[in-house]
Design a protein around this motif. Sequence first.
Motif, PDB file in Angstrom:
ATOM      1  N   THR A 101      -5.652  23.084 -22.630  1.00  0.00           N
ATOM      2  CA  THR A 101      -4.495  23.465 -21.811  1.00  0.00           C
ATOM      3  C   THR A 101      -4.874  23.340 -20.338  1.00  0.00           C
ATOM      4  O   THR A 101      -5.048  24.338 -19.638  1.00  0.00           O
ATOM      5  N   PRO A 102      -4.994  22.119 -19.832  1.00  0.00           N
ATOM      6  CA  PRO A 102      -5.490  21.930 -18.457  1.00  0.00           C
ATOM      7  C   PRO A 102      -4.618  22.580 -17.391  1.00  0.00           C
ATOM      8  O   PRO A 102      -5.137  22.996 -16.346  1.00  0.00           O
ATOM      9  N   GLU A 103      -3.321  22.716 -17.650  1.00  0.00           N
ATOM     10  CA  GLU A 103      -2.447  23.324 -16.649  1.00  0.00           C
ATOM     11  C   GLU A 103      -2.714  24.813 -16.476  1.00  0.00           C
ATOM     12  O   GLU A 103      -2.334  25.409 -15.460  1.00  0.00           O
ATOM     13  N   LEU A 104      -3.395  25.430 -17.436  1.00  0.00           N
ATOM     14  CA  LEU A 104      -3.684  26.863 -17.361  1.00  0.00           C
ATOM     15  C   LEU A 104      -4.920  27.154 -16.519  1.00  0.00           C
ATOM     16  O   LEU A 104      -5.074  28.249 -15.986  1.00  0.00           O
ATOM     17  N   VAL A 105      -5.812  26.171 -16.382  1.00  0.00           N
ATOM     18  CA  VAL A 105      -7.117  26.377 -15.740  1.00  0.00           C
ATOM     19  C   VAL A 105      -7.149  25.630 -14.409  1.00  0.00           C
ATOM     20  O   VAL A 105      -7.202  24.406 -14.366  1.00  0.00           O
ATOM     21  N   SER A 106      -7.152  26.396 -13.309  1.00  0.00           N
ATOM     22  CA  SER A 106      -7.177  25.764 -11.992  1.00  0.00           C
ATOM     23  C   SER A 106      -8.593  25.478 -11.515  1.00  0.00           C
ATOM     24  O   SER A 106      -8.826  24.560 -10.730  1.00  0.00           O
ATOM     25  N   SER A 107      -9.552  26.270 -11.982  1.00  0.00           N
ATOM     26  CA  SER A 107     -10.965  25.992 -11.736  1.00  0.00           C
ATOM     27  C   SER A 107     -11.782  26.734 -12.778  1.00  0.00           C
ATOM     28  O   SER A 107     -11.282  27.627 -13.470  1.00  0.00           O
ATOM     29  N   LEU A 108     -13.057  26.354 -12.852  1.00  0.00           N
ATOM     30  CA  LEU A 108     -13.868  26.830 -13.973  1.00  0.00           C
ATOM     31  C   LEU A 108     -15.307  27.042 -13.535  1.00  0.00           C
ATOM     32  O   LEU A 108     -15.905  26.182 -12.891  1.00  0.00           O
ATOM     33  N   VAL A 109     -15.847  28.214 -13.860  1.00  0.00           N
ATOM     34  CA  VAL A 109     -17.278  28.486 -13.682  1.00  0.00           C
ATOM     35  C   VAL A 109     -17.872  28.742 -15.062  1.00  0.00           C
ATOM     36  O   VAL A 109     -17.407  29.619 -15.801  1.00  0.00           O
ATOM     37  N   VAL A 110     -18.885  27.971 -15.407  1.00  0.00           N
ATOM     38  CA  VAL A 110     -19.528  28.064 -16.719  1.00  0.00           C
ATOM     39  C   VAL A 110     -20.955  28.563 -16.518  1.00  0.00           C
ATOM     40  O   VAL A 110     -21.768  27.894 -15.877  1.00  0.00           O
ATOM     41  N   ALA A 111     -21.242  29.734 -17.050  1.00  0.00           N
ATOM     42  CA  ALA A 111     -22.551  30.357 -16.845  1.00  0.00           C
ATOM     43  C   ALA A 111     -23.465  30.127 -18.040  1.00  0.00           C
ATOM     44  O   ALA A 111     -23.257  30.684 -19.121  1.00  0.00           O
ATOM     45  N   ASP A 112     -24.438  29.285 -17.851  1.00  0.00           N
ATOM     46  CA  ASP A 112     -25.558  29.047 -18.763  1.00  0.00           C
ATOM     47  C   ASP A 112     -25.149  28.632 -20.174  1.00  0.00           C
ATOM     48  O   ASP A 112     -25.615  29.206 -21.163  1.00  0.00           O
ATOM     49  N   ILE A 113     -24.321  27.621 -20.247  1.00  0.00           N
ATOM     50  CA  ILE A 113     -23.961  27.014 -21.524  1.00  0.00           C
ATOM     51  C   ILE A 113     -23.476  25.601 -21.222  1.00  0.00           C
ATOM     52  O   ILE A 113     -22.979  25.330 -20.118  1.00  0.00           O
ATOM     53  N   ALA A 114     -23.613  24.699 -22.168  1.00  0.00           N
ATOM     54  CA  ALA A 114     -23.189  23.315 -21.989  1.00  0.00           C
ATOM     55  C   ALA A 114     -22.133  22.952 -23.028  1.00  0.00           C
ATOM     56  O   ALA A 114     -22.032  23.605 -24.070  1.00  0.00           O
ATOM     57  N   PRO A 115     -21.351  21.893 -22.783  1.00  0.00           N
ATOM     58  CA  PRO A 115     -20.345  21.464 -23.753  1.00  0.00           C
ATOM     59  C   PRO A 115     -20.970  20.609 -24.862  1.00  0.00           C
ATOM     60  O   PRO A 115     -20.695  19.412 -25.010  1.00  0.00           O
ATOM     61  N   VAL A 116     -21.826  21.250 -25.640  1.00  0.00           N
ATOM     62  CA  VAL A 116     -22.537  20.574 -26.729  1.00  0.00           C
ATOM     63  C   VAL A 116     -22.633  21.532 -27.917  1.00  0.00           C
ATOM     64  O   VAL A 116     -22.434  22.741 -27.780  1.00  0.00           O
ATOM     65  N   ALA A 117     -22.953  20.965 -29.079  1.00  0.00           N
ATOM     66  CA  ALA A 117     -23.256  21.789 -30.247  1.00  0.00           C
ATOM     67  C   ALA A 117     -24.704  22.250 -30.162  1.00  0.00           C
ATOM     68  O   ALA A 117     -25.594  21.482 -29.783  1.00  0.00           O
ATOM     69  N   TYR A 118     -24.937  23.505 -30.490  1.00  0.00           N
ATOM     70  CA  TYR A 118     -26.285  24.084 -30.442  1.00  0.00           C
ATOM     71  C   TYR A 118     -26.815  24.317 -31.847  1.00  0.00           C
ATOM     72  O   TYR A 118     -26.042  24.467 -32.803  1.00  0.00           O
ATOM     73  N   GLY A 119     -28.121  24.374 -31.959  1.00  0.00           N
ATOM     74  CA  GLY A 119     -28.733  24.754 -33.222  1.00  0.00           C
ATOM     75  C   GLY A 119     -28.712  26.266 -33.394  1.00  0.00           C
ATOM     76  O   GLY A 119     -28.333  27.010 -32.492  1.00  0.00           O
ATOM     77  N   SER A 199     -11.883  16.796 -18.740  1.00  0.00           N
ATOM     78  CA  SER A 199     -11.028  17.570 -17.844  1.00  0.00           C
ATOM     79  C   SER A 199     -11.460  17.311 -16.410  1.00  0.00           C
ATOM     80  O   SER A 199     -12.655  17.270 -16.108  1.00  0.00           O
ATOM     81  N   THR A 200     -10.482  17.148 -15.514  1.00  0.00           N
ATOM     82  CA  THR A 200     -10.785  16.922 -14.098  1.00  0.00           C
ATOM     83  C   THR A 200     -10.734  18.211 -13.286  1.00  0.00           C
ATOM     84  O   THR A 200     -10.746  18.172 -12.057  1.00  0.00           O
ATOM     85  N   VAL A 201     -10.688  19.356 -13.951  1.00  0.00           N
ATOM     86  CA  VAL A 201     -10.649  20.623 -13.243  1.00  0.00           C
ATOM     87  C   VAL A 201     -11.962  20.826 -12.467  1.00  0.00           C
ATOM     88  O   VAL A 201     -13.045  20.479 -12.967  1.00  0.00           O
ATOM     89  N   PRO A 202     -11.893  21.334 -11.237  1.00  0.00           N
ATOM     90  CA  PRO A 202     -13.134  21.638 -10.505  1.00  0.00           C
ATOM     91  C   PRO A 202     -13.984  22.635 -11.291  1.00  0.00           C
ATOM     92  O   PRO A 202     -13.503  23.692 -11.686  1.00  0.00           O
ATOM     93  N   THR A 203     -15.237  22.269 -11.529  1.00  0.00           N
ATOM     94  CA  THR A 203     -16.089  23.053 -12.421  1.00  0.00           C
ATOM     95  C   THR A 203     -17.467  23.261 -11.804  1.00  0.00           C
ATOM     96  O   THR A 203     -18.045  22.338 -11.223  1.00  0.00           O
ATOM     97  N   LEU A 204     -17.973  24.471 -11.955  1.00  0.00           N
ATOM     98  CA  LEU A 204     -19.326  24.798 -11.517  1.00  0.00           C
ATOM     99  C   LEU A 204     -20.124  25.303 -12.709  1.00  0.00           C
ATOM    100  O   LEU A 204     -19.739  26.274 -13.358  1.00  0.00           O
TER     101      LEU A 204
END
Length: 262
Positions: A101-119, A199-204
Amino acid sequence: MTICNYKITTHESSTKWVVLIHGLFGSLDNLNLLAKHLAPDVNVLQIDLPDHGASPRSTNISIHFYAAAIRETLQSLNIASAQFIGHSLGGKVAMGLALDTPELVSSLVVADIAPVAYGHRHQKVFAALNHIDLASLENRAQATAVFAEMLDDEGTRQFLLKSLKKDHETETWYWQFNLPTLERDYTHLIDWPYSGTSSTVPTLFIKGADSDYILAEHQPAIVAQFPKAKAHIIQGAGHWLHAQKPSVFNSIVSKFILAQSD
């Protein structure tokens, strides 16, 4: 429809919303220091994920389901767009929202996790939690002793003990999180079902220097799915970076959030 438990801190002159999402086994209180830091500038919404804190329990758990529950909660509050900050599992859920839902998220801060599957990396935690017999537990000290024997990291022990609660009417102990279902559906939470989307949302992305949750090998996935991503590393911090270096973490987050609000 699933409406999560939440806590709101409103700002009298701001229309901007920031949503804080905690990690696995946590609750909305985990990001209290950040909420207080942001409150002078924006409206803050702290959320208990389903199966955590005081939110409803689920029968089937997944990143997609958790993202939908957050979306439905914001819709119930008439919040059309917000800036999201998520730690660990909360970061995965926030990323999922940005992709779903890209229209819901104007910016994003992701703390210590990546967009990957983990073991699998929580076997010892689940073993320790299950080793505590809540029916016969007499006091918190007994649970603390079990954790001291089974879990090496003091930060993890203290974090988990925050969710050990006592019902004073029945004099029984319980976990605030839905342990049986979280353990059963754990593979869905460590998975990443969004490959091939972006997603092209500004992300940190903020990484703890001593943490192994974000690695150099994850950079291609981050860039592919969040091409506008920036990164910041906090020295002297591990996975619990918001608790280990709160002043540094809060400053980095607020600088990014306020820059996006301009």
